[in-house]
Write a protein that holds these residues in place. Structure first.
Motif, PDB file in Angstrom:
ATOM      1  N   GLN A 340       0.639  -1.066  -0.033  1.00 18.35           N
ATOM      2  CA  GLN A 340       0.262  -0.129  -0.079  1.00 18.35           C
ATOM      3  C   GLN A 340       0.878   1.118  -0.094  1.00 18.35           C
ATOM      4  OE1 GLN A 340      -2.267  -0.928   3.381  1.00 18.35           O
ATOM      5  NE2 GLN A 340      -3.553  -2.512   2.391  1.00 18.35           N
ATOM      6  N   ASP A 341       1.972   0.997   0.850  1.00 18.42           N
ATOM      7  CA  ASP A 341       2.824   2.285   0.749  1.00 18.42           C
ATOM      8  C   ASP A 341       3.347   2.449  -0.740  1.00 18.42           C
ATOM      9  OD1 ASP A 341       4.500   4.284   2.179  1.00 18.42           O
ATOM     10  OD2 ASP A 341       6.034   3.004   1.624  1.00 18.42           O
ATOM     11  N   GLN A 342       3.994   1.566  -1.078  1.00 17.33           N
ATOM     12  CA  GLN A 342       4.550   1.618  -2.550  1.00 17.33           C
ATOM     13  C   GLN A 342       3.562   2.054  -3.479  1.00 17.33           C
ATOM     14  OE1 GLN A 342       5.749  -2.163  -4.192  1.00 17.33           O
ATOM     15  NE2 GLN A 342       7.001  -2.599  -2.306  1.00 17.33           N
ATOM     16  N   ILE A 343       2.055   1.867  -3.546  1.00 16.04           N
ATOM     17  CA  ILE A 343       1.357   2.262  -4.370  1.00 16.04           C
ATOM     18  C   ILE A 343       1.035   3.844  -4.115  1.00 16.04           C
ATOM     19  CG2 ILE A 343      -1.042   2.151  -5.241  1.00 16.04           C
ATOM     20  CD1 ILE A 343      -0.803  -0.801  -4.703  1.00 16.04           C
ATOM     21  N   LEU A 344       1.036   4.303  -2.714  1.00 14.78           N
ATOM     22  CA  LEU A 344       0.714   5.539  -2.646  1.00 14.78           C
ATOM     23  C   LEU A 344       1.667   6.255  -3.035  1.00 14.78           C
ATOM     24  CD1 LEU A 344      -0.873   7.752  -0.993  1.00 14.78           C
ATOM     25  CD2 LEU A 344       0.197   6.999   1.063  1.00 14.78           C
ATOM     26  N   ARG A 345       3.010   5.909  -2.803  1.00 14.42           N
ATOM     27  CA  ARG A 345       3.981   6.654  -3.240  1.00 14.42           C
ATOM     28  C   ARG A 345       4.156   6.973  -4.869  1.00 14.42           C
ATOM     29  NH1 ARG A 345       9.606   6.069   0.028  1.00 14.42           N
ATOM     30  NH2 ARG A 345       9.032   4.116   0.699  1.00 14.42           N
ATOM     31  N   TRP A 346       3.917   6.049  -5.591  1.00  9.95           N
ATOM     32  CA  TRP A 346       3.738   5.966  -6.810  1.00  9.95           C
ATOM     33  C   TRP A 346       2.601   6.806  -7.564  1.00  9.95           C
ATOM     34  CZ3 TRP A 346       0.279   4.946 -10.683  1.00  9.95           C
ATOM     35  CH2 TRP A 346       0.619   5.014 -11.909  1.00  9.95           C
ATOM     36  N   LEU A 347       1.514   6.738  -6.865  1.00  8.09           N
ATOM     37  CA  LEU A 347       0.231   7.763  -6.968  1.00  8.09           C
ATOM     38  C   LEU A 347       0.789   9.159  -7.067  1.00  8.09           C
ATOM     39  CD1 LEU A 347      -2.770   5.797  -5.495  1.00  8.09           C
ATOM     40  CD2 LEU A 347      -2.425   6.282  -8.002  1.00  8.09           C
ATOM     41  N   LEU A 348       1.412   9.392  -5.952  1.00  3.97           N
ATOM     42  CA  LEU A 348       1.846  10.898  -5.789  1.00  3.97           C
ATOM     43  C   LEU A 348       2.934  11.347  -6.467  1.00  3.97           C
ATOM     44  CD1 LEU A 348       1.752  10.679  -1.645  1.00  3.97           C
ATOM     45  CD2 LEU A 348       0.102  12.225  -3.087  1.00  3.97           C
ATOM     46  N   SER A 349       3.879  10.664  -6.733  1.00  2.00           N
ATOM     47  CA  SER A 349       5.018  10.924  -7.498  1.00  2.00           C
ATOM     48  C   SER A 349       4.913  10.858  -8.934  1.00  2.00           C
ATOM     49  CB  SER A 349       6.374  10.281  -6.970  1.00  2.00           C
ATOM     50  OG  SER A 349       6.044   8.855  -7.256  1.00  2.00           O
ATOM     51  N   ASP A 350       4.410   9.783  -9.298  1.00  2.00           N
ATOM     52  CA  ASP A 350       4.254   9.344 -10.906  1.00  2.00           C
ATOM     53  C   ASP A 350       2.977   9.934 -11.633  1.00  2.00           C
ATOM     54  OD1 ASP A 350       6.544   7.810  -9.794  1.00  2.00           O
ATOM     55  OD2 ASP A 350       6.855   7.074 -11.942  1.00  2.00           O
ATOM     56  N   HIS A 351       2.019   9.873 -10.877  1.00  2.00           N
ATOM     57  CA  HIS A 351       0.713   9.968 -11.214  1.00  2.00           C
ATOM     58  C   HIS A 351       0.190  11.425 -11.002  1.00  2.00           C
ATOM     59  CE1 HIS A 351      -3.609   9.437 -12.608  1.00  2.00           C
ATOM     60  NE2 HIS A 351      -4.132   9.812 -11.454  1.00  2.00           N
ATOM     61  N   LEU A 352       0.530  12.016  -9.910  1.00  2.00           N
ATOM     62  CA  LEU A 352       0.026  13.191  -9.513  1.00  2.00           C
ATOM     63  C   LEU A 352       1.290  14.414  -9.787  1.00  2.00           C
ATOM     64  CD1 LEU A 352      -1.932  12.689  -6.442  1.00  2.00           C
ATOM     65  CD2 LEU A 352      -2.748  13.364  -8.594  1.00  2.00           C
ATOM     66  N   GLY A 353       2.600  13.838 -10.081  1.00  2.00           N
ATOM     67  CA  GLY A 353       3.581  14.684  -9.974  1.00  2.00           C
ATOM     68  C   GLY A 353       3.895  15.578  -8.744  1.00  2.00           C
ATOM     69  N   VAL A 354       3.475  14.814  -7.611  1.00  2.00           N
ATOM     70  CA  VAL A 354       3.919  15.455  -6.379  1.00  2.00           C
ATOM     71  C   VAL A 354       5.251  15.110  -5.840  1.00  2.00           C
ATOM     72  CG1 VAL A 354       3.246  15.258  -3.860  1.00  2.00           C
ATOM     73  CG2 VAL A 354       1.535  15.593  -5.419  1.00  2.00           C
TER      74      VAL A 354
END
Length: 474
Positions: A340-354
């Protein structure tokens, strides 16, 4: 947002889930993302290895402590209606509320219950009562069993007991049993059509069970306990539902208290107040606390989050208001939190550009370890801290109050209650990382693995914080 972007998210989650489950003996995983009006759900693997039932998009699972945000929502609803005031003592509404220390309960405000600042020392208190009087039995038992860790509002410590008292408080002011209130005031208006409040209801549809690694083979085996006792309902012991249901609840908070169907569930002011900082311990391992929500900072972006452990499983709900995104997931072994942590970080960094800045940027040398050595205690838990080879070593011991408590906690923990000694390396005075982990491990949700020590007086720390929970120097 174009649909192709969310299809990329779907493919990525499917790929990450398949790889993690295969390498980590996680039988099954289900996750969902709602972003800018689009939504996807991904299911992988097996819901129950004993039956071979597949994990499906609409497989139910225990919400665990994600329920705490729902309990807080119920409390704020009653505040909106004038039945509760957050800054009034709990005993005003619940006169029978007492703790083992005379007068201690009288100081606890309603706000302290849902901001985890109440100090109730009951994190491992598991009275085995069932039915409509379960929460009443819990509160009755507190008076003779559980004391306090600190004065209300003085510290922050993740509090199962506070949320359960909040559940009983809701019963007192509404006259409605907690489970009925949850179904009527949250499940119904939010549109959580697959959610329930008991194993008896959940068994009527597809439901996942938790798993633990077999001590000999390390293969996943089903839990021997499906839910905690009814006394733990408001803290997350019994509510069950689907990823789509959690997404709907997250979207309600994203939309200022209005459900996906357009029903107002909570006032805009109360929804906003749940997001605001109630207490900040100013340490990287304990994110600032709102009401119900934990506020995880990722640079300038705040993720409202709550994870939920259940016997052999873990859920997660995250709301990212700045980016109109909700993420929900469940995996049926405790290690699924890492996925879950891996996916959350990917969503933030790669999908949202955060941008996700490093949480720990430097490590101090020659930190004096002596202020932290000693024995720390909370309800049925003892942590002995010593210095070994220039590192802190912690030995954690479970000290059950009676045979019933031991049975419930042992089943909840998958049959084992002891852990090997854990070494910690100093990051700076008062902050330590488990030895052997690269520092980037802690940039996301797993910052909870760090340990901190607080309130140093006369060269000795008063409190230890691990996983958001305080123990007090004995």
């Amino acid at each position: 947002m174009n649909t192709n972007a969310l299809r990329t998210v779907e493919a990525r989650i499917r790929e990450q889930a398949a790889a993690f489950c295969a390498s980590g003996n996680v039988p099954g995983f289900v996750a969902g993302v709602h972003h800018a009006g689009e939504q996807i759900v991904v299911a992988h693997g097996t819901a129950n290895v004993a039956t071979g039932a597949p994990m499906l998009d609409d497989t139910g699972f225990l919400f665990g402590s994600v329920t705490k945000v729902m309990t807080t929502t119920l409390v704020l609803q009653q505040a909106d209606r004038g039945l509760l005031d957050l800054d009034t003592p709990v005993v005003t509404y619940l006169p029978e509320f007492a703790l083992a220390e005379a007068g201690a309960a009288d100081k606890i405000l309603v706000r302290h219950l849902v901001s985890h600042t109440n100090g109730i020392d009951a994190d491992l208190y598991f009275p085995d009562a069932r039915g409509r009087d379960a929460l009443k039995a819990y509160v009755t038992g507190l008076a003779s069993t559980c004391g306090t860790l600190f004065e209300p509002g003085e510290q922050l410590s993740y509090s199962n007991g506070g949320m359960i008292v909040a559940g009983r408080l809701l019963e007192a002011v509404t006259g409605v049993p907690f489970n009925d209130l949850l179904e009527r005031e949250v499940y119904g208006p939010v549109g959580m059509i697959h959610s329930s409040t008991s194993a008896e209801q959940a068994i009527l549809r597809s439901t996942a069970v938790g798993h633990f690694p077999d001590p000999e083979t390390m293969a996943a085996r089903p839990t021997g306990m499906f839910t905690l006792p009814d006394t733990w309902g408001p803290a997350g012991g019994t509510p069950i539902g689907t990823v789509a249901d959690l997404l709907a609840f997250g979207r309600t908070h994203l939309a200022g208290g209005v459900s996906p169907s357009g029903t107002r569930v909570l006032s805009a002011a109360s929804t906003a107040s749940m997001r605001q900082v109630s207490y900040d311990m100013a340490t990287p391992n304990v994110p600032p606390m709102g009401l119900g929500w934990v506020r995880y900072p990722f640079g300038d972006t705040t993720v409202l989050a709550m994870s939920g452990a259940s016997p052999g499983g873990v859920s997660l709900l995250c709301v990212v208001p700045d980016h109109d995104l909700v993420f929900a997931a469940y995996g049926n072994t405790p290690d699924a939190l890492m996925l879950q942590d891996q996916i959350l970080r990917w969503l933030l960094s790669d999908h949202l550009g955060v941008p996700i800045p490093a949480l720990i940027t430097e490590v101090e040398q020659d930190v004096d370890l002596t202020p932290y050595v000693g024995t720390y205690r909370s309800d049925q838990l003892r942590v002995d801290v010593s210095v070994v080879d220039g590192q802190l070593e912690e030995r954690t011991t479970y000290e059950p109050a009676d045979a019933s408590q031991e049975r419930i906690f042992t089943e909840f923990a998958g049959g084992t209650t002891s852990a090997p000694p854990q070494r910690y390396t100093a990051i700076r005075p008062g902050l330590f990382a488990p030895a052997g982990y690269p520092l980037e491990t802690f940039d996301g949700y797993l910052r909870l693995l760090l340990v901190s020590y607080h309130d140093v007086r006369d060269g000795r720390a008063r409190f230890r914080n691990g996983g958001g929970r305080l123990t007090r120097r004995a």
